[in-house]
Design a protein around this motif. Structure first.
Motif, PDB file in Angstrom:
ATOM      1  N   ILE A  28       0.835  -1.193   0.000  1.00 56.17           N
ATOM      2  CA  ILE A  28       0.000   0.000   0.000  1.00 56.17           C
ATOM      3  C   ILE A  28       0.871   1.245   0.000  1.00 56.17           C
ATOM      4  O   ILE A  28       0.613   2.218  -0.716  1.00 56.17           O
ATOM      5  CB  ILE A  28      -0.941  -0.008   1.218  1.00 56.17           C
ATOM      6  N   GLU A  29       1.915   1.205   0.794  1.00 54.82           N
ATOM      7  CA  GLU A  29       2.812   2.354   0.835  1.00 54.82           C
ATOM      8  C   GLU A  29       3.468   2.584  -0.512  1.00 54.82           C
ATOM      9  O   GLU A  29       3.721   3.724  -0.901  1.00 54.82           O
ATOM     10  CB  GLU A  29       3.877   2.143   1.913  1.00 54.82           C
ATOM     11  N   ARG A  30       3.725   1.500  -1.219  1.00 51.65           N
ATOM     12  CA  ARG A  30       4.352   1.682  -2.523  1.00 51.65           C
ATOM     13  C   ARG A  30       3.413   2.412  -3.483  1.00 51.65           C
ATOM     14  O   ARG A  30       3.822   3.289  -4.233  1.00 51.65           O
ATOM     15  CB  ARG A  30       4.753   0.332  -3.111  1.00 51.65           C
ATOM     16  N   TYR A  31       2.132   2.020  -3.442  1.00 53.90           N
ATOM     17  CA  TYR A  31       1.171   2.713  -4.296  1.00 53.90           C
ATOM     18  C   TYR A  31       1.067   4.187  -3.903  1.00 53.90           C
ATOM     19  O   TYR A  31       1.019   5.071  -4.766  1.00 53.90           O
ATOM     20  CB  TYR A  31      -0.199   2.056  -4.208  1.00 53.90           C
ATOM     21  N   LEU A  32       1.043   4.440  -2.604  1.00 53.12           N
ATOM     22  CA  LEU A  32       0.981   5.829  -2.162  1.00 53.12           C
ATOM     23  C   LEU A  32       2.226   6.594  -2.558  1.00 53.12           C
ATOM     24  O   LEU A  32       2.163   7.767  -2.953  1.00 53.12           O
ATOM     25  CB  LEU A  32       0.782   5.874  -0.639  1.00 53.12           C
ATOM     26  N   SER A  33       3.359   5.938  -2.448  1.00 57.03           N
ATOM     27  CA  SER A  33       4.602   6.588  -2.834  1.00 57.03           C
ATOM     28  C   SER A  33       4.635   6.879  -4.327  1.00 57.03           C
ATOM     29  O   SER A  33       5.072   7.951  -4.764  1.00 57.03           O
ATOM     30  CB  SER A  33       5.788   5.700  -2.448  1.00 57.03           C
ATOM     31  N   GLU A  34       4.163   5.930  -5.125  1.00 57.77           N
ATOM     32  CA  GLU A  34       4.117   6.144  -6.572  1.00 57.77           C
ATOM     33  C   GLU A  34       3.170   7.298  -6.900  1.00 57.77           C
ATOM     34  O   GLU A  34       3.449   8.123  -7.793  1.00 57.77           O
ATOM     35  CB  GLU A  34       3.649   4.865  -7.262  1.00 57.77           C
ATOM     36  N   ALA A  35       2.064   7.361  -6.167  1.00 60.99           N
ATOM     37  CA  ALA A  35       1.134   8.463  -6.389  1.00 60.99           C
ATOM     38  C   ALA A  35       1.773   9.797  -6.033  1.00 60.99           C
ATOM     39  O   ALA A  35       1.574  10.811  -6.724  1.00 60.99           O
ATOM     40  CB  ALA A  35      -0.130   8.247  -5.566  1.00 60.99           C
ATOM     41  N   GLN A  36       2.573   9.809  -4.973  1.00 61.45           N
ATOM     42  CA  GLN A  36       3.251  11.040  -4.605  1.00 61.45           C
ATOM     43  C   GLN A  36       4.271  11.444  -5.660  1.00 61.45           C
ATOM     44  O   GLN A  36       4.423  12.622  -5.989  1.00 61.45           O
ATOM     45  CB  GLN A  36       3.925  10.880  -3.244  1.00 61.45           C
ATOM     46  N   LEU A 436      -3.415   4.687 -13.520  1.00 63.23           N
ATOM     47  CA  LEU A 436      -2.043   5.028 -13.898  1.00 63.23           C
ATOM     48  C   LEU A 436      -1.053   4.590 -12.830  1.00 63.23           C
ATOM     49  O   LEU A 436      -0.008   4.001 -13.141  1.00 63.23           O
ATOM     50  CB  LEU A 436      -1.947   6.540 -14.125  1.00 63.23           C
ATOM     51  N   VAL A 437      -1.396   4.862 -11.568  1.00 61.37           N
ATOM     52  CA  VAL A 437      -0.502   4.444 -10.480  1.00 61.37           C
ATOM     53  C   VAL A 437      -0.377   2.928 -10.445  1.00 61.37           C
ATOM     54  O   VAL A 437       0.719   2.376 -10.284  1.00 61.37           O
ATOM     55  CB  VAL A 437      -1.030   4.990  -9.135  1.00 61.37           C
ATOM     56  N   TYR A 438      -1.521   2.255 -10.617  1.00 66.46           N
ATOM     57  CA  TYR A 438      -1.493   0.786 -10.586  1.00 66.46           C
ATOM     58  C   TYR A 438      -0.617   0.229 -11.708  1.00 66.46           C
ATOM     59  O   TYR A 438       0.185  -0.685 -11.498  1.00 66.46           O
ATOM     60  CB  TYR A 438      -2.913   0.255 -10.697  1.00 66.46           C
ATOM     61  N   LEU A 439      -0.767   0.793 -12.911  1.00 66.45           N
ATOM     62  CA  LEU A 439       0.038   0.308 -14.033  1.00 66.45           C
ATOM     63  C   LEU A 439       1.520   0.605 -13.820  1.00 66.45           C
ATOM     64  O   LEU A 439       2.377  -0.219 -14.157  1.00 66.45           O
ATOM     65  CB  LEU A 439      -0.452   0.945 -15.334  1.00 66.45           C
ATOM     66  N   ARG A 440       1.792   1.795 -13.272  1.00 65.38           N
ATOM     67  CA  ARG A 440       3.188   2.115 -13.014  1.00 65.38           C
ATOM     68  C   ARG A 440       3.815   1.133 -12.028  1.00 65.38           C
ATOM     69  O   ARG A 440       4.949   0.679 -12.216  1.00 65.38           O
ATOM     70  CB  ARG A 440       3.291   3.537 -12.464  1.00 65.38           C
ATOM     71  N   VAL A 441       3.069   0.804 -10.987  1.00 67.22           N
ATOM     72  CA  VAL A 441       3.604  -0.128  -9.990  1.00 67.22           C
ATOM     73  C   VAL A 441       3.695  -1.537 -10.565  1.00 67.22           C
ATOM     74  O   VAL A 441       4.682  -2.245 -10.389  1.00 67.22           O
ATOM     75  CB  VAL A 441       2.732  -0.106  -8.720  1.00 67.22           C
ATOM     76  N   LYS A 448      12.175   0.152  -7.025  1.00 70.67           N
ATOM     77  CA  LYS A 448      11.790   1.402  -6.388  1.00 70.67           C
ATOM     78  C   LYS A 448      11.396   1.163  -4.942  1.00 70.67           C
ATOM     79  O   LYS A 448      11.691   1.965  -4.074  1.00 70.67           O
ATOM     80  CB  LYS A 448      10.631   2.040  -7.151  1.00 70.67           C
ATOM     81  N   ASP A 449      10.745   0.064  -4.719  1.00 78.58           N
ATOM     82  CA  ASP A 449      10.416  -0.343  -3.361  1.00 78.58           C
ATOM     83  C   ASP A 449      11.553  -1.224  -2.853  1.00 78.58           C
ATOM     84  O   ASP A 449      11.847  -2.277  -3.442  1.00 78.58           O
ATOM     85  CB  ASP A 449       9.098  -1.117  -3.361  1.00 78.58           C
ATOM     86  N   PRO A 450      12.226  -0.834  -1.789  1.00 78.63           N
ATOM     87  CA  PRO A 450      13.326  -1.673  -1.280  1.00 78.63           C
ATOM     88  C   PRO A 450      12.907  -3.110  -1.002  1.00 78.63           C
ATOM     89  O   PRO A 450      13.730  -4.022  -1.068  1.00 78.63           O
ATOM     90  CB  PRO A 450      13.740  -0.950   0.005  1.00 78.63           C
ATOM     91  N   GLN A 451      11.622  -3.300  -0.698  1.00 76.94           N
ATOM     92  CA  GLN A 451      11.186  -4.667  -0.431  1.00 76.94           C
ATOM     93  C   GLN A 451      11.225  -5.531  -1.683  1.00 76.94           C
ATOM     94  O   GLN A 451      11.190  -6.766  -1.588  1.00 76.94           O
ATOM     95  CB  GLN A 451       9.768  -4.646   0.140  1.00 76.94           C
ATOM     96  N   ASP A 452      11.274  -4.892  -2.874  1.00 80.88           N
ATOM     97  CA  ASP A 452      11.406  -5.681  -4.100  1.00 80.88           C
ATOM     98  C   ASP A 452      12.730  -6.424  -4.144  1.00 80.88           C
ATOM     99  O   ASP A 452      12.855  -7.424  -4.859  1.00 80.88           O
ATOM    100  CB  ASP A 452      11.283  -4.769  -5.323  1.00 80.88           C
ATOM    101  N   SER A 681      11.731  10.454  -0.723  1.00 80.29           N
ATOM    102  CA  SER A 681      10.457  10.282  -0.006  1.00 80.29           C
ATOM    103  C   SER A 681       9.441   9.515  -0.822  1.00 80.29           C
ATOM    104  O   SER A 681       8.442   9.026  -0.303  1.00 80.29           O
ATOM    105  CB  SER A 681       9.876  11.653   0.370  1.00 80.29           C
ATOM    106  N   ASN A 682       9.674   9.404  -2.136  1.00 81.95           N
ATOM    107  CA  ASN A 682       8.744   8.660  -2.988  1.00 81.95           C
ATOM    108  C   ASN A 682       9.036   7.172  -3.005  1.00 81.95           C
ATOM    109  O   ASN A 682       8.298   6.406  -3.609  1.00 81.95           O
ATOM    110  CB  ASN A 682       8.800   9.190  -4.422  1.00 81.95           C
TER     111      ASN A 682
END
Length: 707
Positions: A28-36, A436-441, A448-452, A681-682
């Protein structure tokens, strides 16, 4: 593809075990970060959607909606005791109401309304819907327009129904809404009482035909009777059968003569019997003479017995008695004669009547036929007239659908609505932004997400390094309380837990491509180990394009460095190692760029050099060349204790990193984990669980972490 070697698995056990519990929140944080990160794009997308909604509102045709209201009641009352031709069906109220709703929106209703309003030729209707007046409308076109613009809105918890019609013309909207209600009410009435109406119309025609037929048959009967001299004394309406023909004048006379003759015969026989026996009927007038005669005879007998036969009064009385007897005899003969004469006369007249009656027998047959036809027509006429009256009475039931409110011409348009269009456009813009955010993620191929790193590469995350915003990165690394220093201090702490003995003594840092922060990470980790009190040596093994010497701001161009030691141009390690006072570690420069760096790094001399420095230092960090398509890092990985892979956030595709890791693991190298650099921060998960407490979200003015 995952590349998790045993050492890496051990090192990242704690972090990986904790991931499933918090994985959902990190995603969820990743989606929020991508949106930011896309906030300006998303804001622009929503703004464009709102602008489109505004333009659509301004350019759309105004629509008016008229509303008529009807009441649909299932229960009806019959004001007559006569049953209708069709029985009312027994259905539930809900089923009945749903049926009415469907009928209101049916093609049947559209056809009725179009026909009732003559909409196919209605100029106002054609103008309202911007139809070409030169092109003739078909009934189907009109019906489609009606069905597209009508809406049925039942009012909950009631039997009221609103019929709404939308049109660019307010008057057309009101007209069609009222037509729809009126035609539905009329159609329902025709459905309920249509059979009676049709039956009455049919009976009315039949009655009219029978009336003409009855009139004709009666006229024929009268004309025939007049022509043949047949006089009917009494109406044959109550008679049935051929006996009706016997009620003519001749038949009546014959009956009377016959009765009179019978009475005359009786009188004659009575007169003959009276004359022969001397008896007089009690009702005969001669009884008074006979009574007087008896009285005189009694008087004569009394006088004779008293005075004798010669007594003059006796003689007088006897003369009176003789006179009365003579009168009685004459009366008897006269009565018999009169009875006989009357009998003869009646017989003569009876014979004459018989002759006339026999002459009318054949005429009476045709008369009877005409009379029966008149009677039959009259019976049919009376029966149909009675049924017509019954149907007329049974058709007096009330319609169970009534008009409550007629549609009035609306004063203001209901559409387009600026508020609704803006809300809808905003919702569409938000939906597109989410997509758009969903497709980007989903389609993202970078880390981009360290957990990846753990999810997609199978490596534990050893360090999360923020993007540098300071113009002096050297000062940030040296200052222990700086953001960069704290991040590498955390990374160093994670390295100390890689093995039971602490951090592996000889660690090599490499990356996929240049400028991912590999060299800066090596310098910062070396500095952090120095802060821990360890003697640290940093070996610059990037023999192709090293940038470390310029970052450290030392001029060692005349030194042979690592290249000199490996080629034999330099013999003393201590002469080539330089103390970097600002950072506190010893530094072995790369020297010069040799023509064969891979062969030098794969030589036994490099292994011997490592054995030599191990004896003199607590921690050795090697900055190798990037992986790319080079074999430098692969050869170094064979002789070091472990490898730390440096990955720049949101730059290198995962497939390229996987290929590089595969090359390392195929040589038997121990890849302990990865350091993710240049996080902002993103970047989802940056700082999650580490608690740096610094303002990582500040907009970087310049990225200096590229070495």
């Amino acid at each position: 593809m995952t590349n998790q070697n045993p050492a890496a698995a051990d090192a990242g056990e704690t972090k990986l075990d904790a991931e499933p519990a918090g994985g959902f929140y990190l995603v969820i944080e990743r989606y929020l970060s991508e949106a930011q990160a896309l906030r300006y794009w998303l804001a622009g997308l929503i703004a464009i959607a709102l602008l489109v909604g505004l333009l659509v509102t301004l350019l759309s045709t105004e629509l008016f909606k008229a509303n008529s209201r009807i009441e649909v009641s299932q229960i009806t009352s019959n004001v007559t005791a006569i049953d209708p031709l069709e029985n009312e069906s027994k259905v539930s109220e809900i089923q009945y109401l749903n049926t009415q709703y469907e009928l209101l929106e049916s093609n049947f209703m559209a056809t009725r309304v179009a026909r009732a309003g003559n909409l196919q030729r209605d100029e106002e209707f054609i103008r309202a819907f911007a139809l070409d007046p030169e092109v003739r409308l078909t009934p189907r076109d009109v019906e489609e327009i009606l069905l597209d613009n009508v809406s049925i809105e039942p009012i909950r918890q009631s039997s009221l129904v609103d019929i709404q019609f939308s049109s660019p013309s307010a008057s057309v909207a009101a007209k069609v809404a009222n037509l729809w209600a009126e035609e539905f009410i009329a159609a329902n009435y025709e459905k309920r009482f249509g059979a009676n109406i049709e039956a009455r119309e049919f009976l009315n025609k039949q009655i009219e035909e029978l009336r003409q037929k009855l009139s004709t048959s009666e006229r024929d009967l009268v004309q025939y009777a007049n022509a043949k001299g047949i006089l009917v004394l009494e109406s044959g309406g109550k008679e049935k059968g051929p006996e009706t023909a016997a009620q003519t004048l001749i038949a009546s006379d014959l009956t009377a003569l016959n009765d009179a003759l019978a009475k005359a015969v009786t009188d004659r026989i009575t007169a003959e019997a009276s004359q022969a026996s001397g008896d007089i009927p009690a009702q005969d007038a001669r009884n008074s003479l006979r009574a007087e005669l008896a009285k005189l005879e009694a008087e004569v007998a009394r006088l004779r017995s008293n005075f004798g036969p010669a007594y003059p009064p006796v003689l007088e009385k006897e003369a009176e008695v003789a006179s009365l007897k003579a009168s009685l005899a004459t009366a008897s003969r006269a009565s018999l004669s009169a009875a006989s004469s009357r009998e003869r006369e009646l017989r003569r007249k009876l014979e004459e009547a018989k002759s006339r009656f026999l002459g009318q027998q054949e005429l009476s047959i045709q008369y009877g036929i005409l009379k029966r036809e008149v009677d039959t027509n009259r019976q049919l006429y009376d029966a149909l007239l009675q049924r017509y009256k019954e149907l007329e009475a049974s058709g007096a039931g009330q319609n169970n659908i009534t008009l409550i409110d007629k549609a009035e011409v609306p004063l203001f348009p209901y559409a387009p609505s600026l508020l609704i269009n803006l809300l809808l456009a905003g919702a569409i813009g938000v939906a597109l932004s989410i997509a758009l955010v969903y497709l980007r993620v989903t389609l993202s191929q970078t880390i981009k997400d360290p957990q990846d790193v753990s999810r997609r590469l199978g490596l534990p995350v050893l360090g999360l390094i923020p993007r540098n915003t300071s113009p002096d990165l050297r000062a940030e690394i040296v200052t222990r309380s700086s953001e960069i220093s704290e991040a590498y201090k955390s990374t160093r702490t994670n390295l100390t837990f890689l093995t039971p003995q602490g951090a592996p003594k000889v660690l090599m840092l490499t990356s996929s491509v240049p400028s991912e922060g590999k060299s800066v990470s090596t310098i910062a980790l070396a500095t952090s180990f120095v802060h821990l009190g360890k003697r640290t040596l940093l070996i610059d093994a990037d023999l192709r394009n090293s940038r470390m010497q310029g970052f450290l701001e030392v001029d060692l161009s005349k030194s042979g460095g690592l290249s000199g030691l490996l080629t034999g141009n330099a013999t003393s390690l201590s002469d080539e190692v330089v103390r970097i006072d600002d950072f506190g570690f010893d530094y072995l420069t790369f020297g010069y760029t040799p023509p064969n760096p891979v062969e030098l790094l794969a030589s036994n001399r490099f292994k011997e050099l490592l054995e030599e420095v191990k004896a003199n230092y607590d921690q050795i960090l090697i900055d190798s060349a990037p992986m790319l398509a080079l074999a430098d890092a692969v050869e170094l990985a064979r002789v070091v204790d472990g490898v730390v892979y440096v990955i720049e956030s949101d730059r290198i595709k995962v497939r390229a990193i996987e290929n590089a890791l595969n090359r390392l693991t195929r040589t038997g190298a121990r890849v302990y984990g990865a350091i993710v650099t240049k996080l902002d921060s993103n970047s989802v998960g940056y700082g999650y669980g580490y608690g740096y407490g610094y303002k990582y979200g500040e907009t970087p003015k310049e990225d200096t972490q590229t070495a």
